[in-house]
Design a protein around this motif. Structure first.
Motif, PDB file in Angstrom:
ATOM      1  N   ARG A 128      80.209  70.030 -71.208  1.00 31.75           N
ATOM      2  CA  ARG A 128      78.771  70.269 -71.326  1.00 31.75           C
ATOM      3  C   ARG A 128      78.548  71.722 -71.710  1.00 31.75           C
ATOM      4  O   ARG A 128      79.267  72.611 -71.253  1.00 31.75           O
ATOM      5  CB  ARG A 128      78.049  69.975 -70.011  1.00 31.75           C
ATOM      6  CG  ARG A 128      77.996  68.510 -69.632  1.00 31.75           C
ATOM      7  CD  ARG A 128      77.067  68.260 -68.458  1.00 31.75           C
ATOM      8  NE  ARG A 128      77.566  68.819 -67.223  1.00 31.75           N
ATOM      9  CZ  ARG A 128      77.750  68.120 -66.099  1.00 31.75           C
ATOM     10  NH1 ARG A 128      77.498  66.825 -66.076  1.00 31.75           N
ATOM     11  NH2 ARG A 128      78.189  68.707 -65.011  1.00 31.75           N
TER      12      ARG A 128
ATOM     13  N   SER B 223      73.417  70.766 -73.745  1.00 29.50           N
ATOM     14  CA  SER B 223      73.428  69.551 -72.917  1.00 29.50           C
ATOM     15  C   SER B 223      72.453  69.680 -71.760  1.00 29.50           C
ATOM     16  O   SER B 223      71.629  68.785 -71.509  1.00 29.50           O
ATOM     17  CB  SER B 223      74.840  69.297 -72.372  1.00 29.50           C
ATOM     18  OG  SER B 223      75.831  69.462 -73.346  1.00 29.50           O
ATOM     19  N   TRP B 224      72.546  70.796 -71.041  1.00 27.70           N
ATOM     20  CA  TRP B 224      71.664  71.023 -69.890  1.00 27.70           C
ATOM     21  C   TRP B 224      70.202  71.081 -70.327  1.00 27.70           C
ATOM     22  O   TRP B 224      69.325  70.464 -69.702  1.00 27.70           O
ATOM     23  CB  TRP B 224      72.051  72.319 -69.186  1.00 27.70           C
ATOM     24  CG  TRP B 224      73.344  72.257 -68.427  1.00 27.70           C
ATOM     25  CD1 TRP B 224      74.583  72.590 -68.886  1.00 27.70           C
ATOM     26  CD2 TRP B 224      73.523  71.837 -67.071  1.00 27.70           C
ATOM     27  NE1 TRP B 224      75.522  72.400 -67.912  1.00 27.70           N
ATOM     28  CE2 TRP B 224      74.906  71.945 -66.777  1.00 27.70           C
ATOM     29  CE3 TRP B 224      72.663  71.382 -66.077  1.00 27.70           C
ATOM     30  CZ2 TRP B 224      75.429  71.618 -65.531  1.00 27.70           C
ATOM     31  CZ3 TRP B 224      73.183  71.062 -64.832  1.00 27.70           C
ATOM     32  CH2 TRP B 224      74.548  71.173 -64.571  1.00 27.70           C
TER      33      TRP B 224
ATOM     34  N   VAL C 200      67.834  69.987 -61.896  1.00 31.75           N
ATOM     35  CA  VAL C 200      68.917  70.067 -62.883  1.00 31.75           C
ATOM     36  C   VAL C 200      69.071  71.505 -63.364  1.00 31.75           C
ATOM     37  O   VAL C 200      70.190  71.993 -63.583  1.00 31.75           O
ATOM     38  CB  VAL C 200      68.651  69.110 -64.062  1.00 31.75           C
ATOM     39  CG1 VAL C 200      69.669  69.324 -65.179  1.00 31.75           C
ATOM     40  CG2 VAL C 200      68.702  67.655 -63.595  1.00 31.75           C
TER      41      VAL C 200
ATOM     42  N   LEU D  94      72.317  73.968 -63.490  1.00 31.70           N
ATOM     43  CA  LEU D  94      72.782  74.772 -64.614  1.00 31.70           C
ATOM     44  C   LEU D  94      73.103  76.194 -64.164  1.00 31.70           C
ATOM     45  O   LEU D  94      74.131  76.768 -64.551  1.00 31.70           O
ATOM     46  CB  LEU D  94      71.717  74.798 -65.711  1.00 31.70           C
ATOM     47  CG  LEU D  94      71.886  75.836 -66.826  1.00 31.70           C
ATOM     48  CD1 LEU D  94      73.197  75.621 -67.577  1.00 31.70           C
ATOM     49  CD2 LEU D  94      70.710  75.781 -67.792  1.00 31.70           C
TER      50      LEU D  94
ATOM     51  N   ASP E 140      76.319  76.261 -62.481  1.00 30.44           N
ATOM     52  CA  ASP E 140      77.453  75.870 -63.319  1.00 30.44           C
ATOM     53  C   ASP E 140      77.791  76.906 -64.382  1.00 30.44           C
ATOM     54  O   ASP E 140      78.907  76.959 -64.879  1.00 30.44           O
ATOM     55  CB  ASP E 140      77.128  74.527 -63.996  1.00 30.44           C
ATOM     56  CG  ASP E 140      78.284  73.993 -64.819  1.00 30.44           C
ATOM     57  OD1 ASP E 140      79.241  73.485 -64.210  1.00 30.44           O
ATOM     58  OD2 ASP E 140      78.216  74.088 -66.062  1.00 30.44           O
TER      59      ASP E 140
ATOM     60  N   THR F  71      66.063  76.795 -73.029  1.00 28.20           N
ATOM     61  CA  THR F  71      66.260  76.380 -71.645  1.00 28.20           C
ATOM     62  C   THR F  71      65.126  76.886 -70.761  1.00 28.20           C
ATOM     63  O   THR F  71      64.566  76.144 -69.938  1.00 28.20           O
ATOM     64  CB  THR F  71      67.599  76.916 -71.114  1.00 28.20           C
ATOM     65  OG1 THR F  71      68.638  76.598 -72.039  1.00 28.20           O
ATOM     66  CG2 THR F  71      67.929  76.318 -69.760  1.00 28.20           C
TER      67      THR F  71
END
Length: 475
Positions: free
Chosen positions: A183, A187-188, A207, A211, A214, A223
């Motif tokens: 990912r 993707s995020w 989510v 992120l 991660d 984003t």
């Protein structure tokens, strides 16, 4: 721009010419016109794909208008085939973007890809997945193309995740996202944006926190815009707290407040009525665009600063910005709430005659509200009668609110009949009608409205309470 005959230029010269003007789509279309009128596209170098690829992509970068419709790239493709040029892996992604709203067009292009053995090209396959998904053919076609890739790469997986979100199949999107071997920030962001678009705003925030845990890298503009959009649609202090944490991240990491990001930040603060923060964010945006002004105007108009919204609108006009439908909606909303009847009517007229902006239902609703609040019911009704489409519940609701304000019980009965004809979705407005009758002492009419609600299966919306938990600050 181009001196001499196009026939005197080699293919390499034509390639340089197109590349030089690729960043200016309208100028590139002027080159296209010159190529057509001079016959250059009928010469030997027309058999190469590059000129057509550039021209197809140029049309995609222009807004769809009657003079430049989205089917123009497909017509160019037909001309390309007629000239004997061979499409390649750079041709079809642009064509598939232009055909993404049409399943049959995507299927026809897919057949062309198969005929030329280009479906093994990951770029082409990725575009096929996106095009089928956006055309609403997820299960049968998009999934089939994706499955035929064997081991998909990251870009293809991101495309599949995107079409699952577009289709609103969030359980499948979540499962797909969690099973992705690799990912990246795309993707995020795709998953966060998809959750928010489908109304799962709190899930989008969760989510986003995943992120942050991660990723060690710096977050991109897309984003941050996606999570700010989710925050703007949350209820209560929780959404504001997360939004302020995102703002703190922007400041702490020195993220440039572009028009795109700045607009999202202003919109988020505006939804919570934080006008001081709206103004500060607006001032920081260095390269303001119309959308940036729209966000500020909407915040002011919706939170008691209607006169300031009118002043800012005039500043926007003086600054050379061209207002659009959203701009005028914010302006008319402010005029209606501030009772600026003549100013509102003037700008509604100017919107159509001077700025050539087509009014939507919401604009007419604002004018009806503007006139109704001033007690000018005859003019409000004439405005409704002059509308080019049938009024919806929002327009009748605006008139109903004016009736409640001025005690115009006579008009309420007619509005009630109009709302009943539109269906049982307007429970709050039926309750308003019943309450107007009760305040007027007309118990029979109020009881009858209650019976109509019961017969139509309409229930009064229950009050709701919200429990707010403290969020973890974003690093």
């Amino acid at each position: 721009m181009w001196r001499g005959s196009p026939y005197s230029y080699s293919y390499a010269g034509l390639e340089r010419l197109l590349q030089n003007h690729f960043s200016a789509p309208r100028r590139l279309l002027q080159v296209h016109a010159l190529l057509l009128t001079s016959g250059a596209l009928s010469t030997s170098h027309a058999t190469a794909a590059f000129p057509y690829n550039c021209l197809i992509h140029a049309h995609l970068r222009l807004p769809a208008t009657p003079s430049s419709p989205l089917c123009a790239p497909l017509r160019l493709f037909s001309a390309m085939l007629a000239a004997g040029a061979r499409p390649n892996g750079h041709t079809f992604p642009s064509l598939l973007r232009s055909a993404s709203a049409s399943g049959p067009a995507t299927t026809a292009l897919h057949a062309q890809c198969l005929r030329r053995g280009l479906t093994a090209d990951r770029f082409v396959a990725c575009s096929l997945v996106s095009s089928y998904g956006r055309a609403g053919r997820l299960a049968r076609d998009a999934c089939k193309v994706f499955d035929e890739m064997g081991i998909p790469d990251l870009a293809s997986s991101n495309a599949m995740l995107d079409v699952l979100c577009i289709a609103g199949d969030l359980p499948a999107a979540r499962e797909f996202f969690e099973l992705m071997v690799e990912r990246d920030v795309v993707s995020w962001t795709t998953f966060i944006s998809g959750l928010s678009r489908n109304g799962c705003h709190w899930d989008a925030v969760e989510v986003f926190r995943g992120l942050l845990a991660d990723s060690d890298g710096r977050l991109g503009e897309a984003t941050l815009v996606s999570v700010l959009s989710a925050c703007a649609n949350l209820d209560g202090a929780e959404g504001l707290a997360v939004g302020m944490s995102v703002h703190a991240y922007v400041v702490r990491h020195g993220v440039d407040l572009t028009a795109f990001l700045g607009t999202s930040l202003i919109d988020m603060y505006g939804k919570y009525g934080k006008l001081v923060c709206c103004r500060r964010a607006f001032q920081i945006v260095s390269e303001k665009e119309v959308c940036t002004w729209n966000a500020l105007l909407s915040a002011l108009a919706n939170h008691g600063k209607e006169t300031e919204a009118v002043v800012k609108f005039n500043m926007m006009i003086l600054g050379g910005f061209l207002p659009n439908q959203i701009t005028f909606l914010a302006l008319l909303t402010g005029c209606a709430r501030a009772g600026l009847v003549e100013i509102g009517l003037y700008w509604f007229e100017a919107m159509v005659t001077e700025y050539k902006v087509t009014p939507m239902m919401a604009h007419y609703g604002c004018v009806v509200d503007l006139l109704g609040r001033a007690g000018r019911f005859t003019e409000a009704i004439k405005t409704i009668e002059r509308m080019p489409f049938m009024p919806d519940a929002s327009v009748w609701g605006a008139l109903l609110g004016a009736c409640k304000l001025h005690g115009n019980v006579e008009l309420v009965a007619e509005i009630g009949r109009k709302l009943v004809a539109l269906g049982p979705q307007q429970s709050d407005r039926y309750v308003t009608i019943r309450n107007i009758y009760l305040e007027d002492g007309n118990w029979y009419a109020a009881t009858r409205m209650g019976e109509v609600m019961h017969e139509a299966g309409i229930k009064k919306t229950a009050g709701q309470s919200t429990v707010v938990f403290h969020s973890t600050a974003i690093p």
